[in-house]
Design a protein around this motif. Structure first.
Motif, PDB file in Angstrom:
ATOM      1  N   GLY A 414      24.107  40.144  43.141  1.00 22.16           N
ATOM      2  CA  GLY A 414      24.771  39.905  43.934  1.00 22.16           C
ATOM      3  C   GLY A 414      26.268  40.284  43.671  1.00 22.16           C
ATOM      4  O   GLY A 414      27.096  40.342  44.680  1.00 22.16           O
ATOM      5  N   LEU A 415      26.589  40.351  42.579  1.00 25.40           N
ATOM      6  CA  LEU A 415      27.913  40.863  42.104  1.00 25.40           C
ATOM      7  C   LEU A 415      28.547  42.146  42.696  1.00 25.40           C
ATOM      8  O   LEU A 415      29.693  41.944  43.251  1.00 25.40           O
ATOM      9  N   VAL A 416      27.936  42.928  42.828  1.00 25.58           N
ATOM     10  CA  VAL A 416      28.294  44.375  43.375  1.00 25.58           C
ATOM     11  C   VAL A 416      28.732  44.170  44.887  1.00 25.58           C
ATOM     12  O   VAL A 416      29.932  44.482  45.101  1.00 25.58           O
ATOM     13  N   LEU A 417      27.989  43.518  45.508  1.00 25.79           N
ATOM     14  CA  LEU A 417      27.936  43.197  46.939  1.00 25.79           C
ATOM     15  C   LEU A 417      29.158  42.156  47.223  1.00 25.79           C
ATOM     16  O   LEU A 417      29.925  42.570  48.078  1.00 25.79           O
ATOM     17  N   LEU A 418      29.307  41.267  46.354  1.00 24.98           N
ATOM     18  CA  LEU A 418      30.464  40.297  46.527  1.00 24.98           C
ATOM     19  C   LEU A 418      31.708  41.173  46.225  1.00 24.98           C
ATOM     20  O   LEU A 418      32.727  41.006  47.027  1.00 24.98           O
ATOM     21  N   GLN A 419      31.997  42.007  45.173  1.00 32.51           N
ATOM     22  CA  GLN A 419      33.131  42.708  45.032  1.00 32.51           C
ATOM     23  C   GLN A 419      33.425  43.679  46.230  1.00 32.51           C
ATOM     24  O   GLN A 419      34.220  43.936  46.523  1.00 32.51           O
ATOM     25  N   ALA A 420      32.297  44.233  46.867  1.00 33.62           N
ATOM     26  CA  ALA A 420      32.613  45.019  48.118  1.00 33.62           C
ATOM     27  C   ALA A 420      33.080  44.273  49.099  1.00 33.62           C
ATOM     28  O   ALA A 420      33.901  44.857  49.854  1.00 33.62           O
ATOM     29  N   ILE A 421      32.388  43.005  49.457  1.00 32.29           N
ATOM     30  CA  ILE A 421      32.907  42.213  50.391  1.00 32.29           C
ATOM     31  C   ILE A 421      34.334  41.925  50.317  1.00 32.29           C
ATOM     32  O   ILE A 421      35.405  41.776  51.204  1.00 32.29           O
ATOM     33  N   ASP A 422      34.796  41.542  49.041  1.00 33.29           N
ATOM     34  CA  ASP A 422      36.211  41.176  48.690  1.00 33.29           C
ATOM     35  C   ASP A 422      37.042  42.270  48.990  1.00 33.29           C
ATOM     36  O   ASP A 422      38.297  42.189  49.178  1.00 33.29           O
ATOM     37  N   TYR A 423      36.514  43.776  48.735  1.00 32.53           N
ATOM     38  CA  TYR A 423      37.486  44.680  48.938  1.00 32.53           C
ATOM     39  C   TYR A 423      37.574  45.121  50.364  1.00 32.53           C
ATOM     40  O   TYR A 423      38.839  45.113  50.867  1.00 32.53           O
ATOM     41  N   VAL A 424      36.357  44.739  51.238  1.00 30.72           N
ATOM     42  CA  VAL A 424      36.814  44.991  52.526  1.00 30.72           C
ATOM     43  C   VAL A 424      37.585  43.870  53.460  1.00 30.72           C
ATOM     44  O   VAL A 424      38.274  44.223  54.296  1.00 30.72           O
ATOM     45  N   HIS A 425      37.243  42.755  52.903  1.00 31.91           N
ATOM     46  CA  HIS A 425      38.060  41.574  53.419  1.00 31.91           C
ATOM     47  C   HIS A 425      38.595  40.817  52.092  1.00 31.91           C
ATOM     48  O   HIS A 425      38.008  39.785  51.607  1.00 31.91           O
ATOM     49  N   PRO A 426      39.844  41.278  51.789  1.00 27.28           N
ATOM     50  CA  PRO A 426      40.378  40.733  50.536  1.00 27.28           C
ATOM     51  C   PRO A 426      40.587  39.116  50.605  1.00 27.28           C
ATOM     52  O   PRO A 426      41.097  38.685  51.723  1.00 27.28           O
ATOM     53  N   GLY A 427      40.135  38.280  49.723  1.00 26.27           N
ATOM     54  CA  GLY A 427      40.231  36.893  49.491  1.00 26.27           C
ATOM     55  C   GLY A 427      39.257  36.142  50.333  1.00 26.27           C
ATOM     56  O   GLY A 427      39.059  35.070  50.211  1.00 26.27           O
ATOM     57  N   MET A 428      38.179  36.863  50.876  1.00 22.74           N
ATOM     58  CA  MET A 428      37.114  36.193  51.607  1.00 22.74           C
ATOM     59  C   MET A 428      35.997  35.564  50.463  1.00 22.74           C
ATOM     60  O   MET A 428      35.677  34.480  50.861  1.00 22.74           O
ATOM     61  N   VAL A 429      35.974  36.338  49.571  1.00 19.59           N
ATOM     62  CA  VAL A 429      35.016  35.464  48.699  1.00 19.59           C
ATOM     63  C   VAL A 429      35.773  34.548  47.576  1.00 19.59           C
ATOM     64  O   VAL A 429      36.911  34.853  47.224  1.00 19.59           O
TER      65      VAL A 429
END
Length: 620
Positions: A414-429
């Motif tokens: 899940g770590l790569v996906l969480l990094q990608a989510i944080d890139y698309v929506h900064p601060g969401m994770v």
């Protein structure tokens, strides 16, 4: 004015010949009249590159009375002053195998390996010697820093990409000529950087400007990645079905093909050593090969009538290495390595040597009909690979760590996906909720459940998907999730660029595309094709004409109408699609679409293509 870098390096021993060559290139850029001297005020950049301050070098020039009456300085005077400063600071004399160049400040240094540079340049000289557009620029001098000057206009690197992965770049999109303007060089290097991303290079911190400025460590790193990808591309079950022979007992073909290229090559190496009755194995491309004994046995096993084991009787390791390379030469494989780099255990150059040896002399038995049938079944069932490859390349372009090689296996914690989510929506994770590292399956499921939760918050369609599906590498569900995240990236980028910061929909993107394509002009090919798309599934995309019209509508004249066909036949459609992809990259678009995706009208990939174009248009 020309110089003899080696003579100067012998005299000024704080610098190698290659470093002196790099300094001279920088120095000469200010010597507009080719008089061999520049005004002392123009020494700022070259002084920094040499690792001294501008103020110190000017002061030392004056102290040594090396400045001329008109306040100009010749290159050797600059070297002398700089060498004196180095000696006064207690600097060590140069390691001839390492080139140290200073960055934007005196305290920033980058080191490049001289042996690797020479090997990579030799590869370029061999592979591009007969290219119709650049053969007059070959050979490039291996012993100097010429390669970094040659790389500035993008043509050498673009040609190298196409040599490694054929047809990546439609060369009709490149600006050709002996004297290109800075803008034309920037366009070419946009193509290079975005095409490098598309073949799997990690270029997160490299832009077109870095290549134009000749940043040596970045250019050499990119060249190595391109060469390595080209060598690795042929270590493929589709190219060499006999790789099937390397499966271990109980191992499936799918498990085997998930191995990195390095591991597959090591297994191939050891397969032959075992067949030869040799009691050693290799676990790396450095310490395990540097004595040349394993190479001696490998070459003898591949071609016993040509390559003897005589080198094993040679006690001197350097002479033994030279004998091994003489054997490799008999097979037409003396490439990348020298006796020195072999015995030094240079892992990059040893990898390249072994990969080239495998690609030309695999030495594996052909498959039986039953084995070939099993392989065909696996290949038929792996058709989703193209989409998975595009998604992996997209994730890597975001700078995620670790680098994604296999979309399904590399996302399980899940770590790569969480990094990608944080890139698309900064601060969401909320990273305090994340297990880093996720060492157990329980912690991986916690992470991936959090991924699913965030996906639902972004209004993704995730019916029936749980975190455990990602941990178990469920292909269908993982592809569905990553696609929605990639689409969200496009939409969020457009929203941020929008003046009203409003949500952007697929309908908005399509409407923009239709409106922009209509401004492209009254082409014959455009008139004869569908001029308005109703959805991203519209078969009108198939010919490639609409996408070319869209690009020309964005920038009049960027597309050469004479090169556009009606795209009726599959071949013509593919040529149009290939041209459109390269033009998009020339304009600065980072896209991972293949021509086949357009010709087969893959709506997901076409949406990302068009959405990315809309993004760069809004930015412009």
């Amino acid at each position: 004015m020309p110089i003899d870098p080696q003579r100067l390096a012998d005299r000024y021993q704080f610098f190698s010949a290659s470093e002196i060559s790099a300094f001279h290139q920088q120095f000469s850029s200010f010597d507009k009249d080719a008089k061999g001297s520049v005004h002392y005020r123009d020494l700022t950049t070259v002084a920094t590159k040499a690792g001294v301050t501008f103020q110190d070098v000017v002061s030392k020039l004056q102290q040594l009375k090396l400045t001329k009456s008109d306040d100009t300085v010749d290159f050797e005077s600059f070297l002398k002053a700089t060498s004196v400063l180095k000696e006064e600071k207690g600097a060590k004399k140069v390691d001839k195998q390492k080139i140290t160049l200073h960055g934007a400040s005196e305290n920033t240094t980058h080191t490049i390996n001289e042996d690797e540079k020479e090997s990579f340049v030799a590869h370029i000289n061999q592979q591009l010697a007969y290219d119709k557009d650049i053969k007059h620029r070959i050979p490039i001098d291996k012993s100097t820093m010429q390669i970094f000057t040659e790389a500035k206009d993008g043509l050498i690197l673009a040609k190298l990409i196409n040599d490694s992965v054929p047809n990546t770049i439609d060369e009709r999109a490149l600006n050709m000529g002996k004297k290109l303007s800075p803008f034309q060089m920037h366009e070419n290097n946009n193509v290079v950087v975005n095409s490098a991303k598309a073949i799997g290079c990690s270029v997160v911190n490299i832009g077109a400007t870095d290549l134009i400025e000749g940043r040596e460590h970045l250019i050499l790193g990119l060249i190595w990645q391109i060469i390595k990808i080209g060598l690795s591309a042929k270590v493929d079950i589709k190219v060499h079905p006999e790789l099937f022979r390397l499966l271990e007992p109980g191992e499936t073909l799918e498990e085997f093909l998930k191995l990195p290229t390095e591991q597959i090559l090591l297994r191939w190496f050891n397969y032959h050593l075992k067949k030869a009755g040799w009691n050693r194995t290799v676990k790396n491309f450095s310490s395990d090969v540097k004595d040349a004994e394993n190479y001696t046995v490998l070459l003898n096993q591949l071609s016993p009538e040509t390559c003897s084991r005589a080198p094993l009787r040679e006690p001197d390791v350097y002479k033994r290495a030279e004998q091994v390379l003489e054997n490799a030469d008999k097979l037409g494989c003396r490439k990348y390595l020298t006796a020195k780099t072999l015995t030094d255990g240079n892992s990059k150059l040893n990898f390249a040597f072994v990969a080239n040896l495998f690609n030309t002399h695999p030495g594996l038995e052909k498959l039986t009909e039953a084995e070939m049938s099993e392989l065909d079944d696996w290949l038929f069932n792996s058709e989703g690979d193209r989409e998975a490859r595009a998604f992996a390349l997209w994730l890597n372009s975001l700078g995620v760590e670790p680098f994604v090689n296999n979309l399904f296996d590399d996302l399980t914690d899940g770590l790569v996906l969480l990094q990608a989510i944080d890139y698309v929506h900064p601060g969401m994770v909320e990273w305090k909720k994340v297990n880093r590292p996720a060492t157990s399956k329980f912690k991986k499921v916690e992470n991936t459940n959090y991924v699913v939760l965030l996906g639902k918050a972004m209004k993704f369609t995730l019916v029936g998907i749980q975190g455990s599906d990602i941990v178990d590498a469920n292909k269908t569900l993982t592809l569905g999730l990553v696609w929605q995240l990639m689409r969200e990236h496009v939409l969020q980028t457009l929203k941020k660029l929008s003046t009203a910061s409003k949500e952007v929909t697929d309908t908005d993107i399509l409407a923009w595309a239709n409106e922009t394509a209509a401004r492209s002009g009254n082409w014959r090919a455009f008139r004869s094709s569908s001029t308005k798309m109703t959805s991203f599934k519209d078969n009108g995309f198939r010919s490639g004409v609409f996408l070319l019209a869209l690009l020309n509508g964005m920038k009049k004249g960027i597309v050469n109408e004479e090169l556009v066909t009606d795209g009726v036949s599959d071949d013509d459609a593919k040529m149009n699609a290939k041209y459109a992809i390269s033009i998009a990259r020339k304009m600065g678009a980072t896209i991972f679409v293949l021509p086949e995706d357009i010709v087969e009208v893959k709506p997901k990939m076409i949406l990302t293509f068009v959405g990315t174009l809309m993004g760069i248009r809004v930015t412009a």
